[in-house]
Motif scaffolding. Structure first.
Motif, short mmCIF file in Angstrom:
data_model
loop_
_atom_site.label_atom_id
_atom_site.label_comp_id
_atom_site.label_asym_id
_atom_site.label_seq_id
_atom_site.Cartn_x
_atom_site.Cartn_y
_atom_site.Cartn_z
N GLU A 88 -12.05 30.36 28.35
CA GLU A 88 -12.85 31.40 29.02
C GLU A 88 -13.91 30.78 29.91
OE1 GLU A 88 -13.21 35.24 26.52
OE2 GLU A 88 -13.66 33.53 25.22
N ASP A 89 -14.05 31.36 31.08
CA ASP A 89 -15.03 30.88 32.05
C ASP A 89 -16.37 31.58 31.80
OD1 ASP A 89 -16.44 30.03 34.24
OD2 ASP A 89 -15.04 30.82 35.72
N TYR A 103 -18.91 31.93 33.65
CA TYR A 103 -19.34 32.71 34.81
C TYR A 103 -18.66 34.08 34.81
CZ TYR A 103 -21.37 28.39 36.55
OH TYR A 103 -22.12 27.26 36.69
N VAL A 104 -17.41 34.12 34.42
CA VAL A 104 -16.68 35.39 34.36
C VAL A 104 -17.26 36.26 33.25
CG1 VAL A 104 -14.43 36.44 33.87
CG2 VAL A 104 -14.57 34.42 35.33
N HIS A 122 -21.14 34.81 40.14
CA HIS A 122 -20.37 33.84 40.92
C HIS A 122 -20.73 32.42 40.47
CE1 HIS A 122 -18.76 36.74 43.72
NE2 HIS A 122 -19.97 37.30 43.77
N ARG A 123 -19.85 31.50 40.74
CA ARG A 123 -20.09 30.10 40.37
C ARG A 123 -21.31 29.51 41.06
NH1 ARG A 123 -16.96 27.42 37.30
NH2 ARG A 123 -14.90 28.13 36.75
N ASN A 124 -21.64 30.01 42.23
CA ASN A 124 -22.79 29.47 42.96
C ASN A 124 -24.05 30.32 42.74
OD1 ASN A 124 -21.93 31.67 44.38
ND2 ASN A 124 -21.90 30.66 46.37
N TYR A 165 -23.81 31.71 27.98
CA TYR A 165 -25.12 31.41 28.56
C TYR A 165 -25.56 30.00 28.19
CZ TYR A 165 -30.05 31.80 29.74
OH TYR A 165 -31.28 31.58 30.27
N VAL A 201 -28.22 34.19 36.86
CA VAL A 201 -27.56 33.99 35.58
C VAL A 201 -28.41 34.57 34.45
CG1 VAL A 201 -26.75 32.25 33.93
CG2 VAL A 201 -26.26 31.97 36.37
#
Length: 56
Positions: free
Chosen positions: A5-6, A8-9, A14-16, A54, A22
């Motif tokens: 699992e990502d 960020y998802v 978003h990744r950036n 997190y 966040v």
């Protein structure tokens, strides 16, 4: 949280995304899924999943 699992998802950013974005996403999700506020059976598991994402 599953290794595949990502984070960020899971947090919905978003990744950036900046650190502030966040943190805002984390706080919003924690308030939504905290077991004291959400009495569904999946709340505890989802809450732990959000915390693990997190911390990464």
């Amino acid at each position: 949280m599953n290794i595949c699992e990502d984070p960020y998802v899971i947090l919905g950013v978003h990744r950036n995304a900046s650190l502030d974005e966040v943190k805002r996403a984390y706080r919003r999700l924690v308030m939504q899924w905290h077991p004291d506020r959400n009495h569904s059976s999946a709340a505890g598991k989802e809450f732990l999943r959000i915390q693990a994402a997190y911390e990464l």
